[in-house]
Design an enzyme around this catalytic site. Structure first.
Site, PDB file in Angstrom:
ATOM      1  N   CYS A 150       0.836  -1.304  -0.070  1.00 40.47           N
ATOM      2  CA  CYS A 150       0.036   0.009  -0.028  1.00 40.47           C
ATOM      3  C   CYS A 150       0.965   1.357   0.049  1.00 40.47           C
ATOM      4  O   CYS A 150       1.893   1.241   0.756  1.00 40.47           O
ATOM      5  CB  CYS A 150      -0.851   0.021   1.130  1.00 40.47           C
ATOM      6  SG  CYS A 150      -2.084  -1.341   1.227  1.00 40.47           S
ATOM      7  N   ARG A 193       5.622  -0.072  -6.095  1.00 42.57           N
ATOM      8  CA  ARG A 193       5.452  -0.744  -4.745  1.00 42.57           C
ATOM      9  C   ARG A 193       4.476  -2.050  -4.821  1.00 42.57           C
ATOM     10  O   ARG A 193       4.309  -2.991  -3.912  1.00 42.57           O
ATOM     11  CB  ARG A 193       4.742   0.024  -3.464  1.00 42.57           C
ATOM     12  CG  ARG A 193       5.852   1.167  -3.155  1.00 42.57           C
ATOM     13  CD  ARG A 193       5.145   2.160  -2.380  1.00 42.57           C
ATOM     14  NE  ARG A 193       4.969   1.630  -1.001  1.00 42.57           N
ATOM     15  CZ  ARG A 193       5.755   1.901   0.034  1.00 42.57           C
ATOM     16  NH1 ARG A 193       6.662   2.727  -0.099  1.00 42.57           N
ATOM     17  NH2 ARG A 193       5.267   1.647   1.400  1.00 42.57           N
ATOM     18  N   TRP A 234      -2.717  -2.892  -1.762  1.00 43.53           N
ATOM     19  CA  TRP A 234      -2.210  -4.112  -2.225  1.00 43.53           C
ATOM     20  C   TRP A 234      -2.945  -4.918  -1.134  1.00 43.53           C
ATOM     21  O   TRP A 234      -2.577  -5.083   0.128  1.00 43.53           O
ATOM     22  CB  TRP A 234      -0.844  -4.257  -1.993  1.00 43.53           C
ATOM     23  CG  TRP A 234      -0.243  -5.752  -2.069  1.00 43.53           C
ATOM     24  CD1 TRP A 234       0.279  -6.108  -3.423  1.00 43.53           C
ATOM     25  CD2 TRP A 234       0.083  -6.726  -1.422  1.00 43.53           C
ATOM     26  NE1 TRP A 234       0.758  -7.416  -3.363  1.00 43.53           N
ATOM     27  CE2 TRP A 234       0.469  -7.647  -2.321  1.00 43.53           C
ATOM     28  CE3 TRP A 234      -0.126  -6.957  -0.057  1.00 43.53           C
ATOM     29  CZ2 TRP A 234       0.905  -9.037  -1.824  1.00 43.53           C
ATOM     30  CZ3 TRP A 234       0.081  -8.278   0.511  1.00 43.53           C
ATOM     31  CH2 TRP A 234       0.701  -9.391  -0.394  1.00 43.53           C
ATOM     32  N   ASN A 273      -1.754   1.823   5.611  1.00 47.00           N
ATOM     33  CA  ASN A 273      -0.560   1.066   5.181  1.00 47.00           C
ATOM     34  C   ASN A 273      -0.144   0.143   6.499  1.00 47.00           C
ATOM     35  O   ASN A 273      -0.068   0.889   7.276  1.00 47.00           O
ATOM     36  CB  ASN A 273       0.372   1.885   4.603  1.00 47.00           C
ATOM     37  CG  ASN A 273       1.624   0.981   4.380  1.00 47.00           C
ATOM     38  OD1 ASN A 273       1.463  -0.387   4.297  1.00 47.00           O
ATOM     39  ND2 ASN A 273       2.772   1.181   4.084  1.00 47.00           N
ATOM     40  N   GLY A 274      -0.281  -1.203   6.651  1.00 52.04           N
ATOM     41  CA  GLY A 274      -0.084  -2.063   7.429  1.00 52.04           C
ATOM     42  C   GLY A 274      -1.214  -2.869   7.928  1.00 52.04           C
ATOM     43  O   GLY A 274      -1.995  -3.100   7.006  1.00 52.04           O
ATOM     44  N   GLU A 331      18.967 -18.124  -5.165  1.00 51.34           N
ATOM     45  CA  GLU A 331      18.700 -16.969  -5.690  1.00 51.34           C
ATOM     46  C   GLU A 331      18.012 -16.882  -7.085  1.00 51.34           C
ATOM     47  O   GLU A 331      17.061 -16.655  -7.650  1.00 51.34           O
ATOM     48  CB  GLU A 331      19.739 -15.777  -5.805  1.00 51.34           C
ATOM     49  CG  GLU A 331      19.338 -14.447  -6.616  1.00 51.34           C
ATOM     50  CD  GLU A 331      18.139 -13.716  -6.276  1.00 51.34           C
ATOM     51  OE1 GLU A 331      17.598 -14.100  -5.337  1.00 51.34           O
ATOM     52  OE2 GLU A 331      17.879 -12.746  -7.096  1.00 51.34           O
ATOM     53  N   LYS A 387      14.248 -16.181  -8.357  1.00 52.71           N
ATOM     54  CA  LYS A 387      13.969 -15.347  -9.652  1.00 52.71           C
ATOM     55  C   LYS A 387      12.855 -16.066 -10.600  1.00 52.71           C
ATOM     56  O   LYS A 387      11.875 -15.420 -10.918  1.00 52.71           O
ATOM     57  CB  LYS A 387      15.352 -15.197 -10.176  1.00 52.71           C
ATOM     58  CG  LYS A 387      15.019 -13.689 -10.523  1.00 52.71           C
ATOM     59  CD  LYS A 387      15.737 -12.417  -9.846  1.00 52.71           C
ATOM     60  CE  LYS A 387      14.742 -12.334  -8.694  1.00 52.71           C
ATOM     61  NZ  LYS A 387      15.563 -11.396  -7.721  1.00 52.71           N
ATOM     62  N   GLU A 447       9.346 -16.537  -9.180  1.00 48.99           N
ATOM     63  CA  GLU A 447       8.888 -15.166  -8.911  1.00 48.99           C
ATOM     64  C   GLU A 447       8.038 -14.459 -10.007  1.00 48.99           C
ATOM     65  O   GLU A 447       6.956 -14.029 -10.159  1.00 48.99           O
ATOM     66  CB  GLU A 447       9.786 -14.214  -8.315  1.00 48.99           C
ATOM     67  CG  GLU A 447       9.444 -12.862  -7.905  1.00 48.99           C
ATOM     68  CD  GLU A 447      10.534 -12.057  -7.320  1.00 48.99           C
ATOM     69  OE1 GLU A 447      11.703 -12.469  -7.475  1.00 48.99           O
ATOM     70  OE2 GLU A 447      10.017 -11.052  -6.551  1.00 48.99           O
ATOM     71  N   HIS A 461      21.096 -36.696  -1.115  1.00 44.10           N
ATOM     72  CA  HIS A 461      20.385 -36.792   0.102  1.00 44.10           C
ATOM     73  C   HIS A 461      18.724 -36.287  -0.003  1.00 44.10           C
ATOM     74  O   HIS A 461      18.203 -36.032   0.676  1.00 44.10           O
ATOM     75  CB  HIS A 461      20.990 -35.778   1.282  1.00 44.10           C
ATOM     76  CG  HIS A 461      22.602 -36.033   1.440  1.00 44.10           C
ATOM     77  ND1 HIS A 461      22.957 -37.057   2.129  1.00 44.10           N
ATOM     78  CD2 HIS A 461      23.378 -35.514   0.944  1.00 44.10           C
ATOM     79  CE1 HIS A 461      24.111 -36.960   2.510  1.00 44.10           C
ATOM     80  NE2 HIS A 461      24.622 -36.000   1.674  1.00 44.10           N
ATOM     81  N   LYS A 501       6.332  -4.698  -4.362  1.00 43.87           N
ATOM     82  CA  LYS A 501       7.910  -4.514  -4.224  1.00 43.87           C
ATOM     83  C   LYS A 501       8.298  -4.293  -3.099  1.00 43.87           C
ATOM     84  O   LYS A 501       9.614  -4.696  -2.534  1.00 43.87           O
ATOM     85  CB  LYS A 501       7.984  -3.122  -4.931  1.00 43.87           C
ATOM     86  CG  LYS A 501       9.519  -2.893  -5.247  1.00 43.87           C
ATOM     87  CD  LYS A 501      10.384  -3.847  -5.968  1.00 43.87           C
ATOM     88  CE  LYS A 501      11.918  -3.263  -5.914  1.00 43.87           C
ATOM     89  NZ  LYS A 501      12.569  -4.660  -6.497  1.00 43.87           N
TER      90      LYS A 501
END
Ligand code: M6R
Length: 663
Positions: free
Chosen positions: A2, A27, A75, A101-102, A536, A540, A543, A559, A658
């Site tokens: 948000c 964001r 969001w 926001n929160g 990573e 990526k 995502e 394993h 974001k």
């Protein structure tokens, strides 16, 4: 996540709020809304989707004369993206408007209590309790005991002070303090209904909230003021001439002013066109705070000729390494100068343990940092996910340093991890990209990444900058006592050219991305410095392409992971020059023996690999310790091209934001 923007001043309010909301688009959000007061009448307009849709609807209203507006990009957390769930939220009388926001963790309790008093809710959000709660206190009055004592100091104390279910008043009795313990408050002195100011009602409401918030609130009966409050969520006030602003981060208001005031937790501000009054509700005192001058220019994030921000940001890798080393590394004298750490250099000499805390990509950069600092400086390092660290009970001593890594500087879990060590005397360091962000301000010292704004949700150049800075910190902490000191410092300065070399020949990567884009699963493998790269790379891919991907240390194959391998489960193996290369090649053989398709990143000049695998992407030769910087570029490009091939929204992957400003 948000975004909040507000304006109060002598100019038209809608325009700066809309442009601020657009600046916060990166964001991540799924709906947007704005409330403004025009000719003393409040109006709220909301839209699902882009800010442009909101803008179009506003255009249909004709000329809007408003000197006050608050806007929001949402969001979704509680309730799906819809007009009803979009902010601003309001009370039933439509006199109080709130953007938030929160997360309000105790919203269910407050909501059901308010419902018992007759309050009607129209959305599924946690936020909607706020305007109704303020309304409640305006009507019912505020317990002076609660106001004076600021009972809800910590979250724990506030949880204790919110047994709303113990209050049995009904709407007509109108005499209980909704948020405070009945035993403590009932019968205590009370400011009577009608005598309570909006500010008092706002503060009383805040004391009932458990969780995190940055709030902007407007009261139609006070059209010259915006009330704001903050607890564990980012909020900044922009100070102008006969105008003031409010925003989730400075990028939203920087085109209007560079004078900013950052609110601290538990602070409330009353903003008018010519004044900003701050009040600490925990200590119940007025706070005088001068504005700060932002000392950076707003870099406009423009796409230029690139189809997506992600590609643009990947292509910025060479400059990113340069910016992160400029003025810090000197090739002629072999020196490292990290200005941001100078103030704590004496303390650093006594540090015998470093705990790195971060999330997502920043966490993986931290893992590379672990290898680097341990190998170069000989200091034991642990890397912990901030979301885990903040709830763990583990010992630390004063000789431990906490190092938080964050691109945005606003990640809620990382902030909570730093807060956790407050009071332990632990040195708190930061590696942050966003100048002036919460983490940059709350750490004792740190090193900026200087990567410039990163717009795409998938973090790319920030990883490059973080690893570069971690290499510099490792060099700094080593005090020149490692044989690697000089070669690594010299090689780091050569890396921008090597990164360019990869970016000049991306066709191979694009071809392979197309070839492999149809698979549903992917395994990423690496050893030593390549292991965090494997993790990573997998993040990526999942995502932005929504392909299931997992990263593993190559030595772990037998394993468990080897069981997954068949002709439909490809492996992306990182097999660059290293003393452990032969071992990784054996892993590749084992995968091939089970018919698993394999593609490999190898070091230019490696002839052996081609005999084993036909799908190879080469990176220029470099020190193993710095390979992650080059490997990451290949992995980022690979994921990017897969997502493009699948025709997905590369810069705004579904369900992600974001800046993750809530837990
Ligand atoms: O702003 P931060 O670096 O603190 O963000 C941490 C993660 O949310 C972030 O790296 C996330 O994992 C990225 N979207 C990954 O590409």
């Amino acid at each position: 996540m948000c975004g909040i923007v507000g304006y109060i001043g002598n100019k038209s309010a809608v325009k700066p709020v809309l442009s601020g909301l657009k600046a916060l688009e990166y964001r991540g959000y799924d709906s947007a809304g704005i409330s403004f007061i025009s000719k003393d009448k409040p109006l709220t307009i909301k839209q699902v989707g882009r800010v442009e849709a909101l803008e179009e609807e506003l255009a249909e209203q004709g000329t809007i004369t408003a000197n006050l507006a608050i806007g929001h990009t949402r969001w979704a957390t509680h309730g799906s993206p819809s007009i009803l769930n979009a902010h601003p939220h309001q009370n039933t009388d439509e006199t109080i408007f709130v953007v938030h926001n929160g997360i309000i963790e105790n919203y269910q309790v407050i909501r059901s209590r308010l419902q018992k008093f007759g309050y009607k809710f129209v959305s599924e959000t946690d936020t909607e309790v706020i305007p109704h709660l303020i309304d409640y206190y305006l009507i019912e009055g505020v317990s002076q005991e609660t106001q004076a004592s600021g009972v809800q100091g910590t979250d724990e104390e506030r949880k204790e002070a919110v047994p709303i279910s113990t209050v049995t008043a009904n709407r007509s009795s109108k005499r209980s303090n909704l948020g405070a313990s009945a035993g403590r408050v009932l019968g205590s002195a009370r400011k009577q209904a009608g005598t309570v100011s909006f500010l008092e009602a706002f503060e009383a409401a805040l004391k009932d909230l458990v969780g995190a918030y940055a709030i902007g609130a407007v009261y139609a009966k006070e059209p010259g003021k915006i009330y704001v409050a903050r607890l564990s969520s980012p909020l900044v006030i922009g100070v102008g001439v006969h105008e003031n602003f409010l925003a989730s981060d400075p990028t939203a208001i920087m085109e209007h002013t560079k004078k900013v005031i950052y609110l601290n937790d538990y602070e409330v501000a009353e903003i008018s066109a010519d004044d900003v009054k701050i009040h600490d509700i925990q200590k119940a005192i007025a706070v005088h705070r001068e504005h700060e001058e932002l000392d950076f220019d707003q870099e406009k994030a423009v796409l230029g000729d690139y189809p997506h921000f992600m590609l643009k940001e990947i292509f910025e890798a060479p400059q990113t390494i340069q910016s992160a080393t400029r003025g810090r590394l000197r090739a002629d004298t072999n020196t490292v100068k990290l200005g941001g750490l100078e103030s704590v250099d004496q303390q650093l000499k006594y540090i015998d343990r470093i705990v790195i805390v971060a999330c997502g990509t920043s966490y993986y950069a931290g893992l590379v940092g672990e290898y680097l600092i341990e190998e170069l400086a000989g200091i034991p390092v642990e890397v912990q996910l901030a979301s885990e660290f903040k709830y763990r009970n583990e010992p630390f001593s004063r000789s431990t340093a906490l190092l938080a890594i964050s691109q945005s500087g606003e990640t809620a879990d990382t902030i909570a991890a730093i807060k956790k060590v407050e009071g332990y005397g632990v040195l708190r360091l930061g590696i942050v990209n966003t100048v002036g962000s919460t983490i940059a301000r709350m750490t004792d010292a740190g090193v900026y990444c200087h990567a410039g704004p990163e717009q795409s949700v998938a973090s790319t150049k920030a990883f490059i900058a973080q690893v570069t800075v971690l290499a510099e910190i490792a060099l700094h902490l080593s005090q020149g006592r490692t044989r690697l000191y000089k070669p690594l410092l010299q090689e780091l300065l050569k890396l921008p050219e090597k990164a360019k070399e990869i970016l000049e020949h991306t066709e191979e990567i694009e071809i392979l991305a197309k070839k492999y884009s149809g698979y549903r699963d992917f395994l990423y493998l690496g050893r030593n410095y390549s292991y965090p790269c494997a993790l990573e790379g997998a993040l990526k891919l999942k995502e932005i392409s929504y392909i299931h991907a997992e990263g593993f240390a190559a030595g772990e194959m037998k394993h468990g992971p080897l069981a997954m391998i068949d002709q439909d489960f490809p492996t992306f193996a990182i097999a660059c020059k290293s003393p452990l290369l032969e071992k990784t090649l054996s892993n590749i053989e084992e995968i091939k023996a089970r018919k698993g398709p394999v593609l490999v990143i190898a070091t230019k000049g490696d002839k052996q690999i081609k005999k084993l695998i036909s799908d190879v992407i080469y990176i220029p030769d470099t020190l193993e310790q710095l390979q992650p910087l080059l490997i990451a570029i290949v992995l980022q490009l690979f994921s990017y091209y897969v997502a493009v091939e699948k025709n997905l929204n590369v810069d705004r992957p579904r369900n992600l934001a974001k800046s993750v400003t809530v837990e």
